[in-house]
Design an enzyme around this catalytic site. Structure first.
Site, PDB file in Angstrom:
ATOM      1  N   ASP A 196      -4.607   4.009  -2.134  1.00 13.80           N
ATOM      2  CA  ASP A 196      -5.711   4.226  -1.309  1.00 13.80           C
ATOM      3  C   ASP A 196      -6.176   5.837  -1.670  1.00 13.80           C
ATOM      4  OD1 ASP A 196      -6.096   2.180   0.444  1.00 13.80           O
ATOM      5  OD2 ASP A 196      -4.031   2.580   1.205  1.00 13.80           O
ATOM      6  N   MET A 205      -8.550   8.631  -0.549  1.00 15.13           N
ATOM      7  CA  MET A 205      -9.654   9.163   0.520  1.00 15.13           C
ATOM      8  C   MET A 205     -10.103  10.730   0.041  1.00 15.13           C
ATOM      9  SD  MET A 205      -7.339   7.732   3.745  1.00 15.13           S
ATOM     10  CE  MET A 205      -6.390   6.392   3.720  1.00 15.13           C
ATOM     11  N   ASP A 256      -7.133  -5.934   4.013  1.00 13.75           N
ATOM     12  CA  ASP A 256      -6.525  -4.617   4.105  1.00 13.75           C
ATOM     13  C   ASP A 256      -6.499  -3.830   5.608  1.00 13.75           C
ATOM     14  OD1 ASP A 256      -5.504  -1.901   3.388  1.00 13.75           O
ATOM     15  OD2 ASP A 256      -7.106  -1.488   2.151  1.00 13.75           O
ATOM     16  N   MET A 261     -12.008  -5.011   5.185  1.00 13.12           N
ATOM     17  CA  MET A 261     -11.261  -4.096   5.757  1.00 13.12           C
ATOM     18  C   MET A 261     -10.958  -4.645   7.428  1.00 13.12           C
ATOM     19  SD  MET A 261     -10.616  -1.503   3.918  1.00 13.12           S
ATOM     20  CE  MET A 261      -9.450  -0.890   5.186  1.00 13.12           C
ATOM     21  N   MET A 283     -12.036   5.349  -1.133  1.00 13.99           N
ATOM     22  CA  MET A 283     -12.780   5.475  -0.011  1.00 13.99           C
ATOM     23  C   MET A 283     -13.489   6.896  -0.081  1.00 13.99           C
ATOM     24  SD  MET A 283      -9.789   4.065   2.422  1.00 13.99           S
ATOM     25  CE  MET A 283      -8.491   3.900   1.316  1.00 13.99           C
ATOM     26  N   HIS A 319      -8.203   1.594  -4.576  1.00  8.16           N
ATOM     27  CA  HIS A 319      -9.185   1.733  -3.256  1.00  8.16           C
ATOM     28  C   HIS A 319      -9.734   3.029  -3.187  1.00  8.16           C
ATOM     29  CE1 HIS A 319      -9.868   0.370   1.280  1.00  8.16           C
ATOM     30  NE2 HIS A 319     -10.831   0.645   0.677  1.00  8.16           N
ATOM     31  N   HIS A 344      -1.325  -1.317  -4.334  1.00  5.92           N
ATOM     32  CA  HIS A 344      -2.610  -0.780  -3.574  1.00  5.92           C
ATOM     33  C   HIS A 344      -2.351   0.687  -3.570  1.00  5.92           C
ATOM     34  CE1 HIS A 344      -6.193  -1.629  -1.377  1.00  5.92           C
ATOM     35  NE2 HIS A 344      -5.782  -0.646  -0.639  1.00  5.92           N
ATOM     36  N   SER A 361       0.909  -1.191  -0.179  1.00  2.00           N
ATOM     37  CA  SER A 361      -0.047  -0.032   0.157  1.00  2.00           C
ATOM     38  C   SER A 361       0.854   1.325  -0.082  1.00  2.00           C
ATOM     39  CB  SER A 361      -0.898   0.091   1.232  1.00  2.00           C
ATOM     40  OG  SER A 361      -1.669   1.267   1.365  1.00  2.00           O
TER      41      SER A 361
HETATM   42  C1  DX5 Z   1      -6.582   2.256   5.309  1.00  2.00           C
HETATM   43  C2  DX5 Z   1      -6.046   1.620   3.867  1.00  2.00           C
HETATM   44  C3  DX5 Z   1      -4.988   0.554   3.911  1.00  2.00           C
HETATM   45  C4  DX5 Z   1      -3.762   1.060   4.673  1.00  2.00           C
HETATM   46  C5  DX5 Z   1      -2.932  -0.283   4.800  1.00  2.00           C
HETATM   47  O1  DX5 Z   1      -7.602   3.105   5.124  1.00  2.00           O
HETATM   48  O2  DX5 Z   1      -7.237   1.240   2.998  1.00  2.00           O
HETATM   49  O3  DX5 Z   1      -4.576   0.170   2.547  1.00  2.00           O
HETATM   50  O4  DX5 Z   1      -2.840   1.727   3.689  1.00  2.00           O
HETATM   51  O5  DX5 Z   1      -1.853   0.054   5.842  1.00  2.00           O
HETATM   52  P1  DX5 Z   1      -1.182  -0.722   6.980  1.00  2.00           P
HETATM   53  O6  DX5 Z   1      -0.905  -2.183   6.396  1.00  2.00           O
HETATM   54  O7  DX5 Z   1      -0.140   0.136   7.563  1.00  2.00           O
HETATM   55  O8  DX5 Z   1      -2.315  -0.783   8.051  1.00  2.00           O
HETATM   56 ZN    ZN Z   2      -6.588   0.183   1.068  1.00  2.00          ZN
END
Ligand code: DX5
Ligand code: ZN
Length: 218
Positions: free
Chosen positions: A35, A37, A175, A137, A68, A66, A33, A8
């Site tokens: 993220d 947000m 995740d 999650m 969010m 991903h 991956h 990630s």
């Molecule tokens: C959280 C993200 C994850 C996060 C995971 O909202 O969706 O992808 O980056 O990171 P670690 O492995 O540090 O929990």
């Molecule tokens: Zn994620």
């Protein structure tokens, strides 16, 4: 079976993104991956379309995006153009989830659904046959580096039963809070894809960490 490993990049050094992507390119990692947000669906803001485009210029591995965010239907086409290979939307953000999945597939991407820790697997029962990837999650979305929620193992087993029962080829992705201690238990429970942020990027030797995760079941 060895799991698909998806580092990630939320945990990467954003000021050295090219170097971080090249590390992933030359490692045993399978996917990248990413993220996204929006500060609305989750209480944090991360990165957007121009950053995904910039990653794509260097990435030699599939990009797993991903989202969010609320109203993902307004942005999935832009993320596809930016280079996404798979796009996951949150069940909790999508009152018309079936339509969201059709839209993502029509763009030629793998269609994923992410579910928050409180969301029951039963909520997927009428849609599982349309999902390429379920992102379970194992922390509350919004931040990297959080503690893994132990209840996740039971959810994976229940999801695996649903997938086998409906005879679909849906992959199970985990995740949040994944590390060397829980990775094998997750794979044994039925996980196909491990998203790993801090555990990889906080290590002085990220490629070695990726190697150990990749060979966790050997
Ligand atoms: C959280 C993200 C994850 C996060 C995971 O909202 O969706 O992808 O980056 O990171 P670690 O492995 O540090 O929990
Ligand atoms: Zn994620």
């Amino acid at each position: 079976m060895s799991p698909i490993i998806a580092p990630s990049i939320l945990a990467a050094d954003f000021a050295n993104m090219q170097r971080e992507i090249e590390m992933i390119n030359t490692s045993e990692a399978d996917w990248i991956h990413i993220d996204v947000m929006d500060g609305v669906f989750v209480p944090n803001i991360s990165l957007g379309i121009p950053v995904v485009e910039a990653i794509k210029r260097h990435a030699k591995k599939p990009m797993d995006v991903h989202l969010m965010i609320v109203h993902p239907e307004n942005y999935v086409e832009a993320f596809k153009k930016a280079g996404a290979d798979s796009i996951s939307v949150h069940l909790e953000a999508c009152p018309h989830l079936h339509r969201n999945l059709q839209q993502i597939k029509a763009l030629g991407c793998k269609a994923g659904v992410a579910i928050n820790p409180h969301t029951p697997i039963a909520g997927l029962s009428e849609i599982i046959q349309d999902i390429d990837l379920v992102c379970v999650m194992s922390v509350n979305p919004g931040f990297g580096g959080q503690k893994f929620i132990e209840r996740t193992y039971d959810k994976i087993r229940e999801l695996k039963r649903l997938i086998l029962d409906r005879n679909t080829s849906t992959k199970i992705e985990i995740d949040g809070g994944v590390n060397q201690q829980n990775a094998k238990l997750l794979v044994d429970a039925g996980a196909d894809v491990l998203v790993v942020g801090n555990f990889i990027f906080s290590s002085p030797n990220p490629k070695e960490v990726i190697h150990r995760l990749k060979t966790i079941s050997n």
